[in-house]
Scaffold this active site. Sequence first.
Site, PDB file in Angstrom:
ATOM      1  N   THR A 132       1.038  -0.970  -0.287  1.00 56.08           N
ATOM      2  CA  THR A 132      -0.369   0.383   0.344  1.00 56.08           C
ATOM      3  C   THR A 132       0.835   1.014   0.131  1.00 56.08           C
ATOM      4  O   THR A 132       2.131   1.324   0.475  1.00 56.08           O
ATOM      5  CB  THR A 132      -0.733  -0.438   1.817  1.00 56.08           C
ATOM      6  OG1 THR A 132      -1.436  -1.324   2.007  1.00 56.08           O
ATOM      7  CG2 THR A 132      -1.567   0.985   1.734  1.00 56.08           C
ATOM      8  N   ARG A 189     -14.144  -6.827  -1.974  1.00 52.15           N
ATOM      9  CA  ARG A 189     -13.554  -6.259  -0.334  1.00 52.15           C
ATOM     10  C   ARG A 189     -12.891  -5.114  -0.516  1.00 52.15           C
ATOM     11  O   ARG A 189     -12.544  -4.923  -1.213  1.00 52.15           O
ATOM     12  CB  ARG A 189     -12.385  -7.688  -0.853  1.00 52.15           C
ATOM     13  CG  ARG A 189     -11.445  -7.564   1.187  1.00 52.15           C
ATOM     14  CD  ARG A 189     -10.446  -6.807   0.293  1.00 52.15           C
ATOM     15  NE  ARG A 189      -9.204  -7.289   2.130  1.00 52.15           N
ATOM     16  CZ  ARG A 189      -7.861  -6.129   2.110  1.00 52.15           C
ATOM     17  NH1 ARG A 189      -7.843  -5.639   1.246  1.00 52.15           N
ATOM     18  NH2 ARG A 189      -7.450  -6.112   2.952  1.00 52.15           N
ATOM     19  N   ILE A 190     -13.405  -4.670   0.632  1.00 47.10           N
ATOM     20  CA  ILE A 190     -12.637  -3.327   1.072  1.00 47.10           C
ATOM     21  C   ILE A 190     -11.958  -3.716   2.261  1.00 47.10           C
ATOM     22  O   ILE A 190     -11.812  -4.471   3.269  1.00 47.10           O
ATOM     23  CB  ILE A 190     -13.749  -2.414   2.271  1.00 47.10           C
ATOM     24  CG1 ILE A 190     -14.543  -1.905   0.182  1.00 47.10           C
ATOM     25  CG2 ILE A 190     -13.543  -0.906   2.597  1.00 47.10           C
ATOM     26  CD1 ILE A 190     -16.037  -1.024   0.872  1.00 47.10           C
ATOM     27  N   GLY A 191     -11.053  -3.249   2.181  1.00 44.57           N
ATOM     28  CA  GLY A 191      -9.067  -3.085   3.574  1.00 44.57           C
ATOM     29  C   GLY A 191      -9.340  -2.000   4.317  1.00 44.57           C
ATOM     30  O   GLY A 191     -10.327  -1.409   4.693  1.00 44.57           O
ATOM     31  N   ASP A 192      -8.469  -1.782   4.882  1.00 44.96           N
ATOM     32  CA  ASP A 192      -8.199  -0.982   5.963  1.00 44.96           C
ATOM     33  C   ASP A 192      -8.477   0.560   5.550  1.00 44.96           C
ATOM     34  O   ASP A 192      -7.771   1.445   5.955  1.00 44.96           O
ATOM     35  CB  ASP A 192      -6.850  -1.041   7.371  1.00 44.96           C
ATOM     36  CG  ASP A 192      -5.381  -1.521   6.522  1.00 44.96           C
ATOM     37  OD1 ASP A 192      -5.779  -2.053   5.019  1.00 44.96           O
ATOM     38  OD2 ASP A 192      -4.834  -0.786   6.310  1.00 44.96           O
ATOM     39  N   THR A 227      -0.130   0.039   6.774  1.00 47.18           N
ATOM     40  CA  THR A 227      -0.458  -0.623   6.040  1.00 47.18           C
ATOM     41  C   THR A 227       0.218  -2.375   6.628  1.00 47.18           C
ATOM     42  O   THR A 227       0.557  -2.229   7.411  1.00 47.18           O
ATOM     43  CB  THR A 227       1.415  -0.229   4.825  1.00 47.18           C
ATOM     44  OG1 THR A 227       1.081  -1.247   4.332  1.00 47.18           O
ATOM     45  CG2 THR A 227       2.283  -0.370   5.409  1.00 47.18           C
ATOM     46  N   GLY A 228      -0.333  -3.088   5.678  1.00 53.08           N
ATOM     47  CA  GLY A 228       0.027  -4.271   6.112  1.00 53.08           C
ATOM     48  C   GLY A 228      -1.368  -5.141   5.381  1.00 53.08           C
ATOM     49  O   GLY A 228      -2.029  -5.043   4.600  1.00 53.08           O
ATOM     50  N   LYS A 229      -1.962  -6.389   6.454  1.00 52.82           N
ATOM     51  CA  LYS A 229      -2.842  -7.165   6.661  1.00 52.82           C
ATOM     52  C   LYS A 229      -3.930  -6.247   7.374  1.00 52.82           C
ATOM     53  O   LYS A 229      -3.849  -5.869   8.280  1.00 52.82           O
ATOM     54  CB  LYS A 229      -2.423  -8.448   7.050  1.00 52.82           C
ATOM     55  CG  LYS A 229      -3.782  -9.444   7.276  1.00 52.82           C
ATOM     56  CD  LYS A 229      -3.417  -9.766   6.195  1.00 52.82           C
ATOM     57  CE  LYS A 229      -4.624 -11.118   5.854  1.00 52.82           C
ATOM     58  NZ  LYS A 229      -5.375 -11.440   6.833  1.00 52.82           N
ATOM     59  N   GLY A 230      -4.668  -5.909   6.383  1.00 51.09           N
ATOM     60  CA  GLY A 230      -5.899  -4.992   6.594  1.00 51.09           C
ATOM     61  C   GLY A 230      -6.295  -5.668   7.399  1.00 51.09           C
ATOM     62  O   GLY A 230      -7.779  -4.192   7.875  1.00 51.09           O
TER      63      GLY A 230
END
Lengths: 326, 321
Positions: free
Chosen positions: B187, B215-218, B237-240
Amino acid sequence: MGGWAIAVHGGAGVDPNLPPHRQEEAKKLLTRCLNLGISKLRSNLSAIDVVELVVRELETDPLFNSGRGSALAANGTVEMEASIMDGNGRRCGAVSGLNTVKNPVSLARLVMDKSPHSYLAFSGAEDFARQQGVELVENEYFITEENVGMLKLAKEANTIVFDYRIPAVGSETCSAVAESPLQMNGLPISVYAPETVGCVVVDNQGRCAAATSTGGLMNKMNGRIGDSPLIGAGTYACNLCGVSCTGEGEAIIRGTLAREVAAVMEYKGLGLQEAVDFVIKERLDEGFAGLIAVSNKGDVACGFNTTGMFRGCATEDGFMEVNIWE
Amino acid sequence: MGWAIALHGGAGDIPVSLAAERRRPREAALRHCLRVGVDALKAQKSPLDVVELVVRELENNPHYNAGRGSVLTREGTIEMEASIMDGKTKRCGAVSGLTTVVNPISLARLVMEKTPHIYLAFDGAERFAREQGIETVDSSHFITQENIERLKQAKEANRVQIDYTPPIQNDKKKETPIADGDSQIGTVGCVAVDSHGNLASATSTGGLVNKMVGRIGDTPIIGAGTYANNLCAVSATGKGEAIMRGTVARDVAALMEFKGLSLKEAAAYVVEECVPKGNVGLVAVSAKGEVTMSYNTTGMFRACATEDGYSEIAIWPSVHN
C-alpha cells in the site's frame, strides 16, 4: 462478573411531534426485541449470536431504517449496510451496498466467519450472499410506501433527509417549522424520518458484542458508505465493551465514535457511562448522534445529543427500560 | 517545531535477498517522492496538498501497489481504494472499488470537498469521478505483467490450501513463486506536518492479490488505515483485516491523547502490542514535527525527512537500531 446486559436502538433524532401511536409502535418493537435478546441470554446464547438475532428482528420489521423499511438512495433503490463485531478476539465482519439480502447483519456475520476478509461491498457482497445461500428477496420487498413518498419529497426539495436534524422542541419553534417545510399526509416529513438500528450485548461470561444495520440516508448518492459498516465508527467491541452508534454518519466516522468509547476506557480508565458521556460531549463537534454501550462488567449505558433516541436496555438483575426521550 | 514528512510503499515479508533490479526502482521512487514532498513543504504548500501530491506520485509509479501497479482481484480486475484526512478540521474523504480513476487519492479529496458524504464506493464513486471530470483511463492501464503473474501464483497457492494439501507441500510452494520480493500486501501512504503544526494523512492501495471482488481493506477506513487530528497524522499498511480490527491509525493518536505517550511510544505500542507480528507497518508525524516509522514485518518501504535536516530512506531495519 456482573451478569448479562443488553441494549438496542432504533436510531437517534426523533421528531418531538411524533404521533403517540407511532411512539407506541416503536416502543412495542423495541420491547419485543429486548425480550427476544433476554430469553436467548437466559438460555446461554453467546453475545455475538444474540446481537445478530436481535438486529435480524429489527431488520425484518419495516418500522426502522434497516432491511425492510430501509431509506432509499437517489435512484429509488435500497443500498443497505451493516457490521458486526465480537469483542472476544475482536473479530469483525461488514457489508455495504446490498440490495437483495434480506438480513444484511447475517451476511456481515458470514463475511467474518466464512471469508478471508472483513468487509465486502456491492456486487462482490451480493455474489458472496448467493454463494452462501442466504435468503434473498426482490429489491421491492425492502421498499415501503412511506419511504417512496419521502424520497419524492426529498428529490423535489433537492435535499438529503437527515433523520438527526430534527428541530428541537421549544427552541425557535417558528423558524424550525420554516426550516422543515416538507410535509407528508399533513405531518412534517421528519415524523417519518427513518432510523438506523443496533444492538450491544455482554453475556454472562463477560463477552461483549455489537451489531449495527442501516439503509443509510434518504436520497443519498448511490455508492455512499456511512458509519454503520465501519469498524471503530458505527460498531466496535473489544474485551472491555461493545458499542453501536447512530446519527450523522459523517460526524461518527471522523470521530471514530465507537472505538472512542472503548479507547477512553482502555487508555484513560473511565467507566462505561463516563466514557459514553465524554464521547457524546467532546467528540461530536457540531455533529448529532447517539450510541448504546455495554461493558464486560454487565453495565449498560446510552448517550445522545439529538432530540430523543429510540432505545431500550435490560440487565440480568431485572432492570429494564424502553424510552424515546431524555 | 518544524515541518516533517514520512511516506511508505508497503510493509510485509520483503526478503533481504530482494534482487537489485527489483529493489532499485523502488528506492528511486521513494527518493523521488520524498523530494517532491519536501520541495512542496518548503514552498509552503499545506500538508493536505503535500500528502495528496506525494500519494499521486506513488500511485503513478507501477512498482507500488496503488494506482498503476495495483494488484488484481480473483477475477483479474482491479479495485482501488484510498482515503485522505486533514488533522485540524478532521475533515476526510474516502473511495473504494475504483476501476478507471487514475489517481484514487484525488477522488477521495473531491469526496471530502465536493459532496455531503465522506465515503463513496464502486459504481457510485465512478459516476462521481465522471461528474467531477477527473482523469480516467481504461482499466488495462493499471494492470502490469508482473501483477498478472502474481495473481497466477497466488491462485495456484490458494488451490493448494483449498485442497487441504499437507502443509509440507504448501511450504515448498511458497519458496518457489512470489520470490519477487514484495509481499502480497502493499500500500502507499504519506503523512506530513508543516511548521504551524497542521497535519494530514493519505493512503492508497490496490488491496490484496487474489482478493474477493468487493473486498474492502483498511486503507479507505478512517481510523484504520488513515487518521489525522491536531496531535498527529498516521498512515498504516499491512494485513487489512488486522489493521481494521486494531483501529491502528486512530489508536496511535488515542494513546497520545488519552495516555500521554509520545509519538514514538504510541506508534511502538500499537505495532508491538496491538497487532500480531508480521501484520502491520505505519508512518506517523506529530504536530511538533517528530517523525516515526515502525513495523512488525520483515521490512517496510519507507522514507522520511524533517526540517532540521534529518532524512532516511530504507527497506529493512537500519543497522543503528
